[in-house]
Scaffold this motif. Structure first.
Motif, PDB file in Angstrom:
ATOM      1  N   VAL A  94      15.312 -61.169  56.995  1.00 29.23           N
ATOM      2  CA  VAL A  94      13.942 -61.633  57.230  1.00 29.23           C
ATOM      3  C   VAL A  94      13.093 -60.476  57.754  1.00 29.23           C
ATOM      4  O   VAL A  94      13.512 -59.766  58.670  1.00 29.23           O
ATOM      5  CB  VAL A  94      13.972 -62.803  58.251  1.00 29.23           C
ATOM      6  CG1 VAL A  94      12.636 -62.981  58.950  1.00 29.23           C
ATOM      7  CG2 VAL A  94      14.388 -64.102  57.556  1.00 29.23           C
ATOM      8  N   ASN A  95      11.921 -60.269  57.152  1.00 32.79           N
ATOM      9  CA  ASN A  95      11.003 -59.244  57.688  1.00 32.79           C
ATOM     10  C   ASN A  95       9.698 -59.849  58.188  1.00 32.79           C
ATOM     11  O   ASN A  95       8.849 -59.132  58.707  1.00 32.79           O
ATOM     12  CB  ASN A  95      10.718 -58.156  56.644  1.00 32.79           C
ATOM     13  CG  ASN A  95       9.694 -58.589  55.623  1.00 32.79           C
ATOM     14  OD1 ASN A  95       9.527 -59.775  55.360  1.00 32.79           O
ATOM     15  ND2 ASN A  95       9.021 -57.632  55.018  1.00 32.79           N
ATOM     16  N   THR A  96       9.542 -61.170  58.022  1.00 36.15           N
ATOM     17  CA  THR A  96       8.312 -61.831  58.465  1.00 36.15           C
ATOM     18  C   THR A  96       8.663 -63.174  59.088  1.00 36.15           C
ATOM     19  O   THR A  96       9.348 -63.986  58.445  1.00 36.15           O
ATOM     20  CB  THR A  96       7.365 -62.070  57.256  1.00 36.15           C
ATOM     21  OG1 THR A  96       7.098 -60.814  56.624  1.00 36.15           O
ATOM     22  CG2 THR A  96       6.048 -62.702  57.690  1.00 36.15           C
ATOM     23  N   LEU A  97       8.223 -63.377  60.313  1.00 36.34           N
ATOM     24  CA  LEU A  97       8.425 -64.682  60.967  1.00 36.34           C
ATOM     25  C   LEU A  97       7.082 -65.365  61.131  1.00 36.34           C
ATOM     26  O   LEU A  97       6.077 -64.713  61.453  1.00 36.34           O
ATOM     27  CB  LEU A  97       9.072 -64.501  62.346  1.00 36.34           C
ATOM     28  CG  LEU A  97      10.523 -63.997  62.372  1.00 36.34           C
ATOM     29  CD1 LEU A  97      10.944 -63.647  63.799  1.00 36.34           C
ATOM     30  CD2 LEU A  97      11.489 -65.028  61.789  1.00 36.34           C
ATOM     31  N   ILE A  98       7.076 -66.665  60.875  1.00 35.50           N
ATOM     32  CA  ILE A  98       5.871 -67.468  61.039  1.00 35.50           C
ATOM     33  C   ILE A  98       6.185 -68.489  62.131  1.00 35.50           C
ATOM     34  O   ILE A  98       7.194 -69.205  62.036  1.00 35.50           O
ATOM     35  CB  ILE A  98       5.545 -68.203  59.724  1.00 35.50           C
ATOM     36  CG1 ILE A  98       5.402 -67.185  58.580  1.00 35.50           C
ATOM     37  CG2 ILE A  98       4.301 -69.090  59.863  1.00 35.50           C
ATOM     38  CD1 ILE A  98       6.248 -67.470  57.395  1.00 35.50           C
ATOM     39  N   PHE A  99       5.352 -68.525  63.170  1.00 35.15           N
ATOM     40  CA  PHE A  99       5.572 -69.496  64.249  1.00 35.15           C
ATOM     41  C   PHE A  99       4.646 -70.682  64.026  1.00 35.15           C
ATOM     42  O   PHE A  99       3.436 -70.501  63.872  1.00 35.15           O
ATOM     43  CB  PHE A  99       5.242 -68.874  65.612  1.00 35.15           C
ATOM     44  CG  PHE A  99       6.011 -67.611  65.936  1.00 35.15           C
ATOM     45  CD1 PHE A  99       7.293 -67.407  65.441  1.00 35.15           C
ATOM     46  CD2 PHE A  99       5.455 -66.636  66.752  1.00 35.15           C
ATOM     47  CE1 PHE A  99       8.003 -66.247  65.750  1.00 35.15           C
ATOM     48  CE2 PHE A  99       6.158 -65.473  67.068  1.00 35.15           C
ATOM     49  CZ  PHE A  99       7.430 -65.280  66.560  1.00 35.15           C
TER      50      PHE A  99
END
Ligand code: ATR
Length: 284
Positions: A94-99
């Motif tokens: 994973v290179n992008t996390l969305i909260f």
């Protein structure tokens, strides 16, 4: 009032890594935000090597909307996410996390980034092409599925440790999704006599200035040699150039993966050409 108080009201994002001081992500995302008139703040966050999860949780509590994840935390981010996009699942990283209210979604925009750079910026359609992917670590795994989704005629994975390339090929075969594409693993030596239209270096050899023992015959006339590293001429790039290939570094991939993350977070797709040029000008 100073800017810091003004910024408290803005949506906040960050890139998390270790080391992080040289990350170009803040500059890229701030340029995207300015160009698309999106109000946001994008910061650099150094996480301790044994403190990635705690760092991300703290950012979430502080109200951050999402983070980009870079070396060496992409696998930990994969494990941390409680929902994964299909492309993150395929990449195994994973290179992008969305909260959001439900938790943490893990995405991976690296593969989209390299494909956009090759097909749109460098104007080389990958359908029907013969691709050589060098490396079988996280970087190679991250781009394998998006490359296959472009329907090349052939994709060969080569790696110093051949077993790792063989496992990647086996996984693709088991999934069965790309049965119509010839996907093979070869040792460096066994590439002798084969030629490819697109040769991608996904090894970390650029970091250590090491050469790869590749046969010079791997480049077909007009071949593209693409190094996923950026910021300097790697031995792979020099080798490719000396054998007549068209050479590209990974700066376009960096900017395109950032643009995709920006789109995931903001629903707006930023222009990338100007930002790429700005970074190139800075490093000259
Ligand atoms: P990353 O996340 O950057 O992909 P990695 O998972 O450690 O990092 O993978 C590094 C890749 O670079 C591997 O394919 C590695 O080959 P091995 O699997 O044989 O270790 C490759 N690599 C690193 N140094 C290399 C060298 N000097 N010669 C050839 N390949 C090298």
């Amino acid at each position: 009032m100073n800017n810091q108080n003004d910024n408290m009201d803005l949506d906040r994002y960050a890139v998390v890594g270790n080391p992080i001081a040289h990350s170009k992500s803040p500059m890229i995302h701030q340029a995207f935000a300015k160009n698309t008139r999106q109000d946001l703040v994008y910061e650099r966050v150094l996480a301790p090597l044994d403190g990635f999860v705690e760092t991300v949780q703290a950012l979430r509590i502080q109200g951050f909307k999402g983070v980009n994840v870079t070396v060496p935390f992409k696998l930990e981010a994969f494990q941390l996410a409680n929902q994964l996009t299909e492309r993150a699942h395929d990449a195994g990283a994973v290179n992008t996390l969305i909260f959001n209210d439900e938790g943490v979604i893990g995405d991976n925009t690296d593969g989209t980034g390299i494909v956009r750079d090759i097909e749109q910026n460098l104007c080389i359609p990958l359908a029907g092409k013969r691709i050589l992917l060098i490396g079988a670590g996280g970087a190679a795994e991250g781009v394998l599925h998006p490359l296959l989704a472009c329907s090349p005629a052939l994709l060969v994975i080569t790696n110093r440790t051949l077993d790792k390339a063989i496992s990647m090929v086996k996984k693709v075969e088991e999934q069965g999704e790309y049965r119509y594409i010839s996907v093979n693993a070869y040792a460096f030596d066994d590439l002798r006599g084969q030629a490819f239209d697109v040769v991608i270096n996904a090894t970390s050899t650029g970091l250590t200035d090491s050469s790869l023992p590749l046969p010079a015959t791997i480049f077909s006339p007009q071949a593209l040699a693409y190094d996923m590293m950026y910021g300097r001429e790697t031995p792979f790039m020099a080798f490719a150039r000396s054998h007549g290939a068209n050479v590209a570094d990974g700066l376009g991939m960096l900017v395109e993966q950032a643009a995709e993350a920006f789109y995931v977070w903001r629903g707006v797709r930023p222009e990338t050409q100007d930002v790429m040029q700005q970074i190139r000008n800075l490093s000259q």
